[in-house]
Design a protein around this motif. Structure first.
Motif, PDB file in Angstrom:
ATOM      1  N   LYS A  41       1.849   6.886  -6.749  1.00 16.80           N
ATOM      2  CA  LYS A  41       0.853   7.876  -7.173  1.00 16.80           C
ATOM      3  C   LYS A  41       1.350   9.292  -6.899  1.00 16.80           C
ATOM      4  CE  LYS A  41      -3.226   4.965  -6.622  1.00 16.80           C
ATOM      5  NZ  LYS A  41      -4.441   4.706  -5.831  1.00 16.80           N
ATOM      6  N   GLU A  42       1.941   9.502  -5.716  1.00 15.90           N
ATOM      7  CA  GLU A  42       2.446  10.832  -5.381  1.00 15.90           C
ATOM      8  C   GLU A  42       3.556  11.257  -6.329  1.00 15.90           C
ATOM      9  OE1 GLU A  42       3.621  11.217  -1.316  1.00 15.90           O
ATOM     10  OE2 GLU A  42       1.569  11.101  -0.587  1.00 15.90           O
ATOM     11  N   VAL A  43       4.456  10.322  -6.634  1.00 18.12           N
ATOM     12  CA  VAL A  43       5.563  10.643  -7.537  1.00 18.12           C
ATOM     13  C   VAL A  43       5.030  11.010  -8.912  1.00 18.12           C
ATOM     14  CG1 VAL A  43       7.507   9.603  -8.774  1.00 18.12           C
ATOM     15  CG2 VAL A  43       7.331   9.337  -6.311  1.00 18.12           C
ATOM     16  N   LYS A  44       4.029  10.270  -9.384  1.00 23.31           N
ATOM     17  CA  LYS A  44       3.453  10.562 -10.704  1.00 23.31           C
ATOM     18  C   LYS A  44       2.810  11.940 -10.735  1.00 23.31           C
ATOM     19  CE  LYS A  44       2.616   5.854 -12.293  1.00 23.31           C
ATOM     20  NZ  LYS A  44       1.600   4.844 -12.635  1.00 23.31           N
ATOM     21  N   GLU A  45       2.306  12.402  -9.596  1.00 24.97           N
ATOM     22  CA  GLU A  45       1.688  13.722  -9.542  1.00 24.97           C
ATOM     23  C   GLU A  45       2.714  14.822  -9.304  1.00 24.97           C
ATOM     24  OE1 GLU A  45      -1.222  13.457  -6.451  1.00 24.97           O
ATOM     25  OE2 GLU A  45      -2.490  12.064  -7.565  1.00 24.97           O
ATOM     26  N   LEU A  46       3.660  14.584  -8.410  1.00 24.34           N
ATOM     27  CA  LEU A  46       4.560  15.648  -7.978  1.00 24.34           C
ATOM     28  C   LEU A  46       5.746  15.877  -8.906  1.00 24.34           C
ATOM     29  CD1 LEU A  46       4.610  15.005  -4.129  1.00 24.34           C
ATOM     30  CD2 LEU A  46       3.313  16.709  -5.400  1.00 24.34           C
ATOM     31  N   VAL A  47       6.276  14.836  -9.501  1.00 23.15           N
ATOM     32  CA  VAL A  47       7.467  14.994 -10.342  1.00 23.15           C
ATOM     33  C   VAL A  47       7.183  15.884 -11.553  1.00 23.15           C
ATOM     34  CG1 VAL A  47       9.073  13.748 -11.849  1.00 23.15           C
ATOM     35  CG2 VAL A  47       8.664  12.933  -9.535  1.00 23.15           C
ATOM     36  N   PRO A  48       6.092  15.663 -12.295  1.00 24.01           N
ATOM     37  CA  PRO A  48       5.841  16.576 -13.421  1.00 24.01           C
ATOM     38  C   PRO A  48       5.675  18.031 -12.979  1.00 24.01           C
ATOM     39  CG  PRO A  48       4.507  14.600 -13.656  1.00 24.01           C
ATOM     40  CD  PRO A  48       5.137  14.547 -12.301  1.00 24.01           C
ATOM     41  N   ASP A  72       0.826  -1.203   0.000  1.00 23.91           N
ATOM     42  CA  ASP A  72       0.000   0.000   0.000  1.00 23.91           C
ATOM     43  C   ASP A  72       0.865   1.260   0.000  1.00 23.91           C
ATOM     44  OD1 ASP A  72      -2.237  -1.601   0.032  1.00 23.91           O
ATOM     45  OD2 ASP A  72      -2.593  -1.383   2.202  1.00 23.91           O
ATOM     46  N   SER A  73       1.927   1.242   0.796  1.00 29.38           N
ATOM     47  CA  SER A  73       2.828   2.402   0.855  1.00 29.38           C
ATOM     48  C   SER A  73       3.493   2.650  -0.494  1.00 29.38           C
ATOM     49  CB  SER A  73       3.906   2.183   1.919  1.00 29.38           C
ATOM     50  OG  SER A  73       3.344   2.118   3.195  1.00 29.38           O
ATOM     51  N   ILE A  74       3.929   1.584  -1.128  1.00 28.05           N
ATOM     52  CA  ILE A  74       4.581   1.720  -2.434  1.00 28.05           C
ATOM     53  C   ILE A  74       3.594   2.260  -3.461  1.00 28.05           C
ATOM     54  CG2 ILE A  74       5.583   0.400  -4.342  1.00 28.05           C
ATOM     55  CD1 ILE A  74       6.952  -1.353  -2.221  1.00 28.05           C
ATOM     56  N   THR A  75       2.362   1.763  -3.430  1.00 28.13           N
ATOM     57  CA  THR A  75       1.340   2.245  -4.356  1.00 28.13           C
ATOM     58  C   THR A  75       1.070   3.730  -4.126  1.00 28.13           C
ATOM     59  OG1 THR A  75       0.312   0.056  -4.390  1.00 28.13           O
ATOM     60  CG2 THR A  75      -1.029   1.898  -5.146  1.00 28.13           C
ATOM     61  N   HIS A  76       0.955   4.116  -2.866  1.00 28.99           N
ATOM     62  CA  HIS A  76       0.703   5.522  -2.531  1.00 28.99           C
ATOM     63  C   HIS A  76       1.867   6.401  -2.985  1.00 28.99           C
ATOM     64  CE1 HIS A  76      -0.899   8.914  -0.330  1.00 28.99           C
ATOM     65  NE2 HIS A  76       0.271   9.070   0.266  1.00 28.99           N
ATOM     66  N   MET A  77       3.094   5.952  -2.723  1.00 28.73           N
ATOM     67  CA  MET A  77       4.271   6.732  -3.128  1.00 28.73           C
ATOM     68  C   MET A  77       4.339   6.855  -4.642  1.00 28.73           C
ATOM     69  SD  MET A  77       7.234   5.595  -0.400  1.00 28.73           S
ATOM     70  CE  MET A  77       8.428   5.602  -1.672  1.00 28.73           C
TER      71      MET A  77
END
Length: 120
Positions: free
Chosen positions: A66-73, A59-64
């Motif tokens: 998703k966050e990376v996909k949103e925050l990096v761009p 779950d933590s990996i999935t959440h991270m």
């Protein structure tokens, strides 16, 4: 070494060790069964704990992810904007420095001509 030979050796060794322990133990049969049952129960609880921790990790990996996909761009876009602003703010200084370098080069060429004329 083949995996099947390794597994055969591991299973043979495990069975041999279990039989040796059962015959050399000072406990009675019912005590051994009780001990094995308790150990089995403990092992099941530990296995459930490990499964829960693995699930939490997934779950933590999935959440991270998703966050990376949103925050990096967003971060890349912000960095590009900052670089463009920096380039625009340094453009005036760049042009001024190019003019000064050109003037220095012209002065050096004139100085070389003057020195060459005086040496003749």
């Amino acid at each position: 070494m083949k995996a099947s030979a390794f597994m055969y050796g591991l299973i043979t060794g495990s069975v041999t060790a279990a039989v040796t322990i059962l015959y050399s133990t000072p406990q009675s049969g019912s005590e051994i069964r009780s001990s094995i049952k308790n150990a089995s129960t403990d092992m099941k609880h530990k296995l459930y704990d490990v499964k829960g921790k693995i699930s939490d990790l997934k779950d933590s990996i999935t959440h991270m992810t998703k966050e990376v996909k949103e925050l990096v761009p967003e971060a890349v876009h912000d960095i590009k904007g900052s670089i463009e602003q920096w380039q625009l703010s340094t453009e005036k200084n760049k042009l001024r420095l190019e003019k000064e370098i050109s003037a220095i080069q012209t002065s050096l060429a004139e100085l070389e001509q003057t020195i060459a004329a005086q040496q003749k």
